[in-house]
Design a protein around this motif. Structure first.
Motif, short mmCIF file in Angstrom:
data_model
loop_
_atom_site.label_atom_id
_atom_site.label_comp_id
_atom_site.label_asym_id
_atom_site.label_seq_id
_atom_site.Cartn_x
_atom_site.Cartn_y
_atom_site.Cartn_z
N ASN A 158 0.86 -1.16 0.00
CA ASN A 158 0.00 0.00 0.00
C ASN A 158 0.90 1.22 0.00
OD1 ASN A 158 0.55 0.79 2.84
ND2 ASN A 158 -0.65 -1.02 3.36
N GLN A 159 0.34 2.40 0.07
CA GLN A 159 1.13 3.61 -0.09
C GLN A 159 2.19 3.80 1.00
OE1 GLN A 159 -1.05 7.39 1.39
NE2 GLN A 159 -2.62 6.19 0.34
N ASP A 171 -3.68 4.33 -2.46
CA ASP A 171 -3.81 2.89 -2.26
C ASP A 171 -4.55 2.33 -3.47
OD1 ASP A 171 -2.57 2.76 0.22
OD2 ASP A 171 -4.42 2.92 1.36
N HIS A 230 -6.24 -2.77 -2.13
CA HIS A 230 -5.03 -2.69 -1.31
C HIS A 230 -5.20 -1.59 -0.26
CE1 HIS A 230 -3.68 -4.66 -4.98
NE2 HIS A 230 -2.57 -5.02 -4.39
N GLY A 231 -4.55 -1.79 0.89
CA GLY A 231 -4.58 -0.76 1.91
C GLY A 231 -5.99 -0.39 2.29
N SER A 233 -8.15 1.14 0.22
CA SER A 233 -9.00 1.24 -0.97
C SER A 233 -9.73 -0.08 -1.20
CB SER A 233 -8.17 1.58 -2.21
OG SER A 233 -7.67 2.90 -2.16
N PRO A 247 -3.10 -6.77 1.07
CA PRO A 247 -4.14 -5.95 0.48
C PRO A 247 -5.49 -6.24 1.10
CG PRO A 247 -3.52 -7.70 -1.01
CD PRO A 247 -2.56 -7.75 0.14
#
Length: 208
Positions: A42-43, A63, A67-68, A70, A185
């Motif tokens: 992720n970011q 994101d 993932h993350g 999102s 994710p």
């Protein structure tokens, strides 16, 4: 300039009709630079870079779908053109775009689809296509990707963890790097399987 478009602040969720929630964080000011991470990340993986880059750029960290923070779009079975369009919508015109691994593959597709949005590309560990085909011999064998997808179905958490461990193997600060990758994710194994099958097997093609 930004024109009349209201750009999100840190921690904002951007929505489109096809992708209901994309988590976007914006830092600093200056020429825009977007960061797209790789599969299973992720970011947060860019955290060491964001503080420095934000001194000279408006950094737009996203994101990726599934993932993350999102969500994966419920109606989508793969990274199709609508999902890519939702990602492109997070980019201001003339944006620099840094992509890592799967993020780099998607960045290539974004630049081909909307060249006016992407001013420059920075590609890390990039390939236009992960999976080998008749016209692309440099990728992995399709059977290997199929085995990976099956492993996701059988033991999702372990497969993702093993994948992340591979990213820092041999690094002197592997534990710290592993922590920055931010874990698995969001979503179910089926979602991650769809993401890997689609984004990793597609090869960017020019659009009219």
């Amino acid at each position: 300039g930004r024109g009349d478009r209201p750009w999100p602040r840190v921690g904002c969720a951007m929505s489109t009709a096809s992708v209901p929630t994309l988590h976007v964080e914006v830092h600093g000011d200056g020429p825009p630079l977007a960061l797209w991470h790789g599969w299973g990340m992720n970011q947060r993986v860019f955290a060491p870079l964001v503080e420095r880059l934000a001194q000279r750029h408006r950094v737009i960290a996203v994101d990726l779908p599934g993932h993350g923070r999102s969500a994966w779009p419920v109606a989508a079975r793969e990274f199709d053109d609508e999902v890519l369009a939702a990602l492109i919508a997070t980019l201001p015109p003339g944006c620099g775009l840094l992509g890592w691994s799967m993020g780099a593959t998607l960045a290539l597709q974004a630049a081909l689809a909307r060249p006016g949005r992407v001013r420059a590309l920075v590609l890390l560990h990039a390939t236009p296509r992960f999976v080998a085909a008749d016209d692309w011999s440099q990728g992995m064998a399709p059977a290997v990707l199929a085995q990976f997808a099956r492993a996701l179905e059988v033991d999702y958490a372990r497969t993702v963890s093993d994948f992340l461990d591979l990213q820092v193997r041999g690094s002197r600060d592997a534990p710290a790097g592993r922590d920055r990758e931010g874990g698995a994710p969001a979503g179910t194994p089926r979602v991650s399987r769809a993401a890997s099958r689609s984004a990793w097997s597609r090869r960017p093609t020019s659009r009219p």
